[in-house]
Design an enzyme around this catalytic site. Structure first.
Site, PDB file in Angstrom:
ATOM      1  CB  THR A  91      -0.891   0.031   1.281  1.00 57.27           C
ATOM      2  OG1 THR A  91      -1.893  -1.017   1.101  1.00 57.27           O
ATOM      3  CG2 THR A  91      -1.551   1.386   1.454  1.00 57.27           C
ATOM      4  CG  MET A 166      -9.564   2.588  -7.073  1.00 57.22           C
ATOM      5  SD  MET A 166     -10.892   4.038  -6.849  1.00 57.22           S
ATOM      6  CE  MET A 166     -12.174   2.681  -6.258  1.00 57.22           C
ATOM      7  CE  LYS A 167      -5.362  -1.891   1.188  1.00 56.20           C
ATOM      8  NZ  LYS A 167      -3.989  -2.362   1.066  1.00 56.20           N
ATOM      9  CG  LEU A 168      -3.803   5.267  -0.607  1.00 59.02           C
ATOM     10  CD1 LEU A 168      -3.415   6.562  -1.144  1.00 59.02           C
ATOM     11  CD2 LEU A 168      -3.157   4.739   0.757  1.00 59.02           C
TER      12      LEU A 168
END
Length: 279
Positions: A91, A166-168
């Site tokens: 991440t 999108m992960k954040l």
């Protein structure tokens, strides 16, 4: 042959899954003993990252942050085979993913960011979610291999860095959800509600089904036709605060929400739908 750099809980279980799938995997970790522990399961451990990536066509990474990814990749670079593909599950920032994609392409290598919503058990069992975006030709080529490592591979299109973003966004939701649940537990304790009773409520009434509709309502241009007025939501919020204060407990997130509600009410939005505070 594949290499994996970073033998934390996630990375080590990714390696175990790869070995079960018949892959030959070379591993490295800053604390060498963590990599060496996997030798009894079929991996080959190396002291230096550059040695771990020699001969590998795919190099997977699961590290802490942008700085650690850049540091480890720099150390591994001398051992990279021509045309090697770097797949980063860390991440990181959106900007970092974009920069690494560009910089490694200039060096003649493919860097593909593929962050995950997966815990250690997911990595071991090849379940959970993996996100990806960028060059469609690269994604198409990698899809068969990456699909073997996850339950669902989600392609967010050609924009480099979109998967990182999108992960954040997803992690922001998880962080806020956890603090929200902390306040819910504190209020429940203050009202003499047991955990079993709370779980019974959520087993029959699933607020997760409201997320898509709530996001759409918040993004709508007009909240003047309420399903729940902000004034009424603020009244209930005060009941939360009063109940916990009377029990000698303290909420974390709700006082911040109450202050935000007060601001919007003072600005004349009290009769609007309460989701107006999301503007």
């Amino acid at each position: 042959m594949k290499a994996f750099l970073g033998m934390g809980l996630l990375g080590s279980n990714f390696v175990r899954a790869m070995i079960k799938q018949g892959e030959t995997v070379q591993v490295w970790n800053r604390t060498a003993s963590r990599a060496q522990e996997l030798e009894k399961e079929g991996a080959k451990a190396f002291i230096y990252a550059a040695d771990a990536v020699k001969g590998a066509t795919e190099i997977h990474i699961t590290l802490k942050d942008d700085a650690s990814v850049d540091e480890v990749l720099k150390a591994a670079e001398p051992g990279l085979a021509p045309g090697a593909i770097i797949i980063d599950h860390t991440t990181t920032s959106k900007e970092g993913a974009i920069a690494r994609t560009r910089d490694w392409k200039e060096k003649g290598f493919t860097y593909q960011h593929a962050p995950v919503f997966m815990g250690p058990i997911n990595a071991l069992e090849s379940t959970g979610y993996m996100l990806i975006s960028g060059d469609e030709a690269i994604i198409t080529a990698l899809t068969p291999a990456l699909s073997k490592l996850t339950g669902t591979l989600i392609n967010f299109g050609e924009e480099v860095g979109k998967a990182a973003a999108m992960k954040l966004a997803g992690n922001a939701f998880l962080v806020c959800l956890t603090v929200s649940l902390k306040d819910t537990l504190t209020l429940s304790k203050s009202l003499d509600i047991s955990l079993d009773e709370l779980l019974k409520l959520f087993s029959m009434w699933n607020p997760g089904t409201l997320i898509s509709g709530r996001l759409k309502r918040m993004a709508a241009p007009d909240q003047s036709k309420p399903s729940w007025e902000l004034n009424m939501a603020r009244k209930d919020t005060q009941l939360f605060l009063d109940a916990t204060q009377q029990a000698g407990n303290e909420l974390v997130l709700v006082p911040v929400i109450a202050a935000l509600m007060d601001k919007f009410i003072n600005d004349g939005f009290g009769s609007h739908d309460w989701t107006v505070i999301g503007k």
